[in-house]
Design a protein around this motif. Structure first.
Motif, PDB file in Angstrom:
ATOM      1  N   ILE A   1       0.756  -1.311   0.002  1.00  0.00           N
ATOM      2  CA  ILE A   1      -0.082  -0.083  -0.104  1.00  0.00           C
ATOM      3  C   ILE A   1       0.790   1.227   0.187  1.00  0.00           C
ATOM      4  CG2 ILE A   1      -1.559   1.184   1.414  1.00  0.00           C
ATOM      5  CD1 ILE A   1      -3.147  -1.306   2.137  1.00  0.00           C
ATOM      6  N   GLU A   2       1.914   1.273   0.951  1.00  0.00           N
ATOM      7  CA  GLU A   2       2.791   2.549   0.964  1.00  0.00           C
ATOM      8  C   GLU A   2       3.455   2.768  -0.569  1.00  0.00           C
ATOM      9  OE1 GLU A   2       2.590   5.048   2.977  1.00  0.00           O
ATOM     10  OE2 GLU A   2       0.973   3.718   3.914  1.00  0.00           O
ATOM     11  N   GLY A   3       3.925   1.523  -1.135  1.00  0.00           N
ATOM     12  CA  GLY A   3       4.726   1.497  -2.115  1.00  0.00           C
ATOM     13  C   GLY A   3       3.505   2.095  -3.372  1.00  0.00           C
ATOM     14  N   LEU A   4       2.454   1.745  -3.386  1.00  0.00           N
ATOM     15  CA  LEU A   4       1.365   2.376  -4.161  1.00  0.00           C
ATOM     16  C   LEU A   4       1.022   3.845  -3.964  1.00  0.00           C
ATOM     17  CD1 LEU A   4      -0.870   1.748  -6.254  1.00  0.00           C
ATOM     18  CD2 LEU A   4      -2.305   1.019  -4.512  1.00  0.00           C
ATOM     19  N   ARG A   5       0.941   4.029  -2.758  1.00  0.00           N
ATOM     20  CA  ARG A   5       0.849   5.756  -2.435  1.00  0.00           C
ATOM     21  C   ARG A   5       2.087   6.376  -3.116  1.00  0.00           C
ATOM     22  NH1 ARG A   5      -2.862   7.062   2.199  1.00  0.00           N
ATOM     23  NH2 ARG A   5      -2.830   5.284   3.191  1.00  0.00           N
ATOM     24  N   ALA A   6       3.365   5.679  -2.943  1.00  0.00           N
ATOM     25  CA  ALA A   6       4.592   6.518  -3.319  1.00  0.00           C
ATOM     26  C   ALA A   6       4.602   6.590  -4.842  1.00  0.00           C
ATOM     27  CB  ALA A   6       5.684   5.628  -2.821  1.00  0.00           C
ATOM     28  N   ARG A   7       4.112   5.673  -5.415  1.00  0.00           N
ATOM     29  CA  ARG A   7       3.915   5.739  -6.912  1.00  0.00           C
ATOM     30  C   ARG A   7       2.967   6.695  -7.402  1.00  0.00           C
ATOM     31  NH1 ARG A   7       3.458   1.055 -11.339  1.00  0.00           N
ATOM     32  NH2 ARG A   7       3.545   2.438 -13.061  1.00  0.00           N
ATOM     33  N   LEU A   8       2.045   6.811  -6.922  1.00  0.00           N
ATOM     34  CA  LEU A   8       0.693   7.531  -7.186  1.00  0.00           C
ATOM     35  C   LEU A   8       1.291   9.114  -6.983  1.00  0.00           C
ATOM     36  CD1 LEU A   8      -2.350   5.786  -5.791  1.00  0.00           C
ATOM     37  CD2 LEU A   8      -1.706   6.147  -8.285  1.00  0.00           C
ATOM     38  N   ALA A   9       1.965   9.389  -5.677  1.00  0.00           N
ATOM     39  CA  ALA A   9       2.482  10.751  -5.350  1.00  0.00           C
ATOM     40  C   ALA A   9       3.536  11.117  -6.542  1.00  0.00           C
ATOM     41  CB  ALA A   9       2.982  10.693  -4.167  1.00  0.00           C
ATOM     42  N   THR A  10       4.240  10.176  -7.045  1.00  0.00           N
ATOM     43  CA  THR A  10       5.683  10.615  -7.910  1.00  0.00           C
ATOM     44  C   THR A  10       4.761  10.796  -9.327  1.00  0.00           C
ATOM     45  OG1 THR A  10       7.133   8.942  -7.030  1.00  0.00           O
ATOM     46  CG2 THR A  10       7.242   9.537  -9.284  1.00  0.00           C
ATOM     47  N   GLU A  11       3.612  10.323  -9.500  1.00  0.00           N
ATOM     48  CA  GLU A  11       3.012  10.566 -10.957  1.00  0.00           C
ATOM     49  C   GLU A  11       2.113  11.987 -10.930  1.00  0.00           C
ATOM     50  OE1 GLU A  11       0.261   7.324 -12.038  1.00  0.00           O
ATOM     51  OE2 GLU A  11       1.964   6.050 -12.255  1.00  0.00           O
ATOM     52  N   ASP A  12       1.665  12.179  -9.641  1.00  0.00           N
ATOM     53  CA  ASP A  12       0.861  13.502  -9.322  1.00  0.00           C
ATOM     54  C   ASP A  12       0.822  13.666  -7.871  1.00  0.00           C
ATOM     55  OD1 ASP A  12      -1.348  15.105  -8.883  1.00  0.00           O
ATOM     56  OD2 ASP A  12      -2.631  14.039 -10.241  1.00  0.00           O
TER      57      ASP A  12
END
Length: 79
Positions: A26-37
């Motif tokens: 979940i935290e990896g997913l949050r980080a990826r989404l934050a990198t994109e937007d």
């Protein structure tokens, strides 16, 4: 791949409601989404945002198995 769902103002902010995204947790997913937007990343980390993993509310980081469904739910208000 995880099926990612955004609801309410989160989907409005992102401009999408559902996507398939590769992430190990979940935290990896949050980080990826934050990198994109960055704005979406900030909103996902905001107070009151809840996470449902396979339709169950969870707290903290969790690993994501193949075919996991992750939903980000904005703060709710009632009355």
């Amino acid at each position: 791949m995880a099926r990612v769902l955004l609801f309410g103002r989160l989907s409005d902010l992102a401009g999408w409601r559902e996507r398939e995204i590769e992430a190990a947790s979940i935290e990896g997913l949050r980080a990826r989404l934050a990198t994109e937007d960055a704005r979406l990343g900030e909103a996902l980390s905001g107070p009151g945002v809840q996470v449902a993993l396979d339709q169950a509310i969870v707290r903290g980081d969790r690993p994501l198995g193949a075919g996991a469904e992750v939903a980000f739910l904005p703060p709710m208000s009632g009355g």
